[in-house]
Scaffold this motif. Structure first.
Motif, PDB file in Angstrom:
ATOM      1  N   ILE A  85       0.848  -1.187   0.000  1.00  0.00           N
ATOM      2  CA  ILE A  85       0.000   0.000   0.000  1.00  0.00           C
ATOM      3  C   ILE A  85       0.882   1.235   0.000  1.00  0.00           C
ATOM      4  CG2 ILE A  85      -1.744   1.311   1.277  1.00  0.00           C
ATOM      5  CD1 ILE A  85      -2.776  -1.388   2.340  1.00  0.00           C
ATOM      6  N   ARG A  86       0.763   2.021  -1.076  1.00  0.00           N
ATOM      7  CA  ARG A  86       1.602   3.194  -1.235  1.00  0.00           C
ATOM      8  C   ARG A  86       0.882   4.482  -0.827  1.00  0.00           C
ATOM      9  NH1 ARG A  86       6.037   3.617  -4.722  1.00  0.00           N
ATOM     10  NH2 ARG A  86       5.299   2.011  -6.165  1.00  0.00           N
ATOM     11  N   ARG A  94      -9.776   9.527   8.042  1.00  0.00           N
ATOM     12  CA  ARG A  94      -9.355   9.030   9.352  1.00  0.00           C
ATOM     13  C   ARG A  94      -7.840   9.183   9.430  1.00  0.00           C
ATOM     14  NH1 ARG A  94     -14.082   9.230  10.001  1.00  0.00           N
ATOM     15  NH2 ARG A  94     -15.533   7.588  10.676  1.00  0.00           N
ATOM     16  N   PRO A  95      -7.330  10.127  10.239  1.00  0.00           N
ATOM     17  CA  PRO A  95      -5.877  10.341  10.312  1.00  0.00           C
ATOM     18  C   PRO A  95      -5.095   9.080  10.663  1.00  0.00           C
ATOM     19  CG  PRO A  95      -7.054  12.125  11.402  1.00  0.00           C
ATOM     20  CD  PRO A  95      -8.080  11.085  11.072  1.00  0.00           C
ATOM     21  N   THR A  96      -5.707   8.197  11.439  1.00  0.00           N
ATOM     22  CA  THR A  96      -4.998   6.984  11.869  1.00  0.00           C
ATOM     23  C   THR A  96      -4.729   6.022  10.717  1.00  0.00           C
ATOM     24  OG1 THR A  96      -7.154   6.046  12.467  1.00  0.00           O
ATOM     25  CG2 THR A  96      -5.860   7.057  14.231  1.00  0.00           C
ATOM     26  N   LEU A 100      -1.542   2.521   7.693  1.00  0.00           N
ATOM     27  CA  LEU A 100      -1.622   1.430   6.728  1.00  0.00           C
ATOM     28  C   LEU A 100      -0.652   1.592   5.566  1.00  0.00           C
ATOM     29  CD1 LEU A 100      -5.427   0.576   6.305  1.00  0.00           C
ATOM     30  CD2 LEU A 100      -3.653  -0.825   7.353  1.00  0.00           C
ATOM     31  N   VAL A 101      -0.167   2.804   5.346  1.00  0.00           N
ATOM     32  CA  VAL A 101       0.792   3.026   4.262  1.00  0.00           C
ATOM     33  C   VAL A 101       2.072   2.249   4.576  1.00  0.00           C
ATOM     34  CG1 VAL A 101       2.172   4.728   3.024  1.00  0.00           C
ATOM     35  CG2 VAL A 101      -0.192   5.263   3.687  1.00  0.00           C
ATOM     36  N   GLY A 102       2.483   1.425   3.648  1.00  0.00           N
ATOM     37  CA  GLY A 102       3.631   0.546   3.866  1.00  0.00           C
ATOM     38  C   GLY A 102       3.234  -0.866   4.237  1.00  0.00           C
ATOM     39  N   ALA A 112      -3.530  -5.128  10.835  1.00  0.00           N
ATOM     40  CA  ALA A 112      -3.074  -3.739  10.703  1.00  0.00           C
ATOM     41  C   ALA A 112      -4.258  -2.801  10.517  1.00  0.00           C
ATOM     42  CB  ALA A 112      -2.114  -3.620   9.523  1.00  0.00           C
ATOM     43  N   LEU A 113      -5.297  -3.253   9.805  1.00  0.00           N
ATOM     44  CA  LEU A 113      -6.488  -2.429   9.607  1.00  0.00           C
ATOM     45  C   LEU A 113      -7.199  -2.170  10.929  1.00  0.00           C
ATOM     46  CD1 LEU A 113      -8.554  -1.012   7.815  1.00  0.00           C
ATOM     47  CD2 LEU A 113      -9.622  -3.244   7.401  1.00  0.00           C
ATOM     48  N   ASP A 114      -7.304  -3.176  11.776  1.00  0.00           N
ATOM     49  CA  ASP A 114      -7.957  -2.978  13.071  1.00  0.00           C
ATOM     50  C   ASP A 114      -7.214  -1.958  13.924  1.00  0.00           C
ATOM     51  OD1 ASP A 114     -10.059  -4.663  12.594  1.00  0.00           O
ATOM     52  OD2 ASP A 114      -9.165  -6.401  13.579  1.00  0.00           O
ATOM     53  N   VAL A 115      -5.889  -1.938  13.805  1.00  0.00           N
ATOM     54  CA  VAL A 115      -5.097  -0.958  14.559  1.00  0.00           C
ATOM     55  C   VAL A 115      -5.300   0.441  13.975  1.00  0.00           C
ATOM     56  CG1 VAL A 115      -2.745  -0.234  15.134  1.00  0.00           C
ATOM     57  CG2 VAL A 115      -3.381  -2.654  15.285  1.00  0.00           C
ATOM     58  N   ALA A 116      -5.345   0.519  12.650  1.00  0.00           N
ATOM     59  CA  ALA A 116      -5.446   1.818  11.984  1.00  0.00           C
ATOM     60  C   ALA A 116      -6.868   2.382  11.994  1.00  0.00           C
ATOM     61  CB  ALA A 116      -4.958   1.699  10.539  1.00  0.00           C
ATOM     62  N   LEU A 117      -7.861   1.529  12.211  1.00  0.00           N
ATOM     63  CA  LEU A 117      -9.253   1.965  12.182  1.00  0.00           C
ATOM     64  C   LEU A 117      -9.968   1.415  13.419  1.00  0.00           C
ATOM     65  CD1 LEU A 117     -10.698   3.646   9.953  1.00  0.00           C
ATOM     66  CD2 LEU A 117     -11.683   1.519   9.123  1.00  0.00           C
ATOM     67  N   PRO A 118      -9.553   1.849  14.608  1.00  0.00           N
ATOM     68  CA  PRO A 118     -10.070   1.247  15.848  1.00  0.00           C
ATOM     69  C   PRO A 118     -11.576   1.450  16.001  1.00  0.00           C
ATOM     70  CG  PRO A 118      -8.860   3.286  16.311  1.00  0.00           C
ATOM     71  CD  PRO A 118      -8.602   2.955  14.877  1.00  0.00           C
ATOM     72  N   GLY A 119     -12.241   0.364  16.377  1.00  0.00           N
ATOM     73  CA  GLY A 119     -13.666   0.425  16.677  1.00  0.00           C
ATOM     74  C   GLY A 119     -14.588   0.307  15.479  1.00  0.00           C
TER      75      GLY A 119
END
Length: 342
Positions: A85-86, A94-96, A100-102, A112-119
């Motif tokens: 993902i570039r 969503r700033p978080t 996911l980039v990288g 990684a998605l759950d961490v970057a998009l909590p809840g």
């Protein structure tokens, strides 16, 4: 010289289905419809990055039949070779998600998605619904190039470079792929797996402009994932009607369905537990793929909200189709959609 006869085990299954959906059911009063699509395209050509352009919408149909948009989301995801993902732009933002980039679209992506998009997985948002599909879309996207005379290996996003035509699997990864499957026998015999594709038609209902959200036209080379989930409250039950289609386009503009399913399910409204489910395969690439639908009843008794994890625990190996599993996992949002009716 290669044999011209059928593989000895090819008679185990009938030919793959060739019956893509031709319409969309009418919207029911007191129901919610979630629709989504992701176009997999290459703005800079085959040697450039893959781009995933997707939209999702929740539409409540009131008891009187009035359409009300309750939620929607969009995404544009740039993907480099190796499913890396570039870039990522979403609405709502969503700033978080910068985290996911990288990341890569393969194993570990959804953690990684759950961490970057909590809840948002538990909230069942349209944005999560789209981003969860990045893993599957980066896997299948490159197939679009085969319709334009360019070989591509499974798992490749479409960029140039050497292509490994053999799947890197140990054992049987799904009903349709693995040692001993008809697809692998054909690969060994003919050097090609011989995908079944079926001409498809537009399913949006022309007499109802609310039947689907707006979908931009497909460019010449495009793979598209398209989904619909209808949820209606009927007595003490929740009724679910859903469809899933992966399609690509031939040079003459014909849309070809590669993976397509429809399903009907019944959910207990009080407990939100799956009580009945029936799957119909409409278009599949290989004969073996059809066996996966016979195992879905193993999910009966599962709380709907747990399907994103339970599906891949219960249906695995030769008992699964990765695309059917993607369809089934997305039913975890049925309680969220049903709550909109109330």
């Amino acid at each position: 010289m290669a044999s011209t006869g059928p593989p000895p085990n090819e008679a185990r299954f009938p030919d793959p289905p060739r019956d893509p959906a031709r319409s969309t059911p009418p919207r029911r009063p007191a129901s919610v419809r979630r629709t989504s699509h992701i176009n997999m395209v290459w703005p800079s050509g085959r040697d450039g990055d893959l781009e995933l352009r997707g939209r999702s919408r929740d539409l409540l149909t009131s008891q009187s039949g009035e359409p009300i948009v309750t939620a929607e989301a969009s995404m544009t995801v740039g993907v480099a070779e190796g499913r890396l993902i570039r870039s990522l732009v979403t609405d709502p933002g969503r700033p978080t998600l910068a985290g996911l980039v990288g990341a890569r679209g393969g194993g570990g992506y959804r953690k990684a998605l759950d961490v970057a998009l909590p809840g948002e997985r538990s909230a069942g948002t349209p944005l999560y619904y789209l981003l969860d599909d990045v893993a599957g879309c980066t896997l299948i996207a490159g197939f679009a190039w085969t319709r334009h005379g360019r070989s591509i290996g499974p798992g490749h996003t479409g960029q140039g470079g050497p292509v490994n035509r053999r799947l890197p699997v140990a054992g049987r990864v799904c009903a349709g792929l693995g040692p001993g499957s008809i697809s692998f026998v054909r690969l060994e015999r003919d050097g090609e797996m011989g995908h079944n594709l079926t001409p498809a038609v537009e399913v949006a209902e022309p007499t109802d402009p609310w039947s689907w959200h707006a979908i931009e036209p497909a460019p010449a080379v495009c793979m598209r994932r398209r989904r619909r989930v209808d949820v209606a409250a009927i007595g003490d039950q929740i009724r679910v009607d859903a469809m899933f289609r992966d399609a690509c386009w031939d040079p003459d503009g014909t849309e070809e369905s590669l993976h397509e399913y429809s399903l009907e399910a019944t959910v207990d409204a009080a407990t939100m537990v799956l009580s009945d489910i029936a799957v119909r395969a409409r278009s599949l690439p290989f004969p073996d793929c059809q066996s996966a639908g016979s195992y879905v009843n193993k999910l009966v008794g599962t709380p709907m909200a747990e399907l994103r994890t339970k599906v891949i625990e219960i249906l695995a190996g030769p008992e699964c189709c990765t695309h059917l599993n993607d369809m089934l996992r997305a039913l975890a949002e049925v309680p969220v959609l049903a709550a909109q009716i109330a």
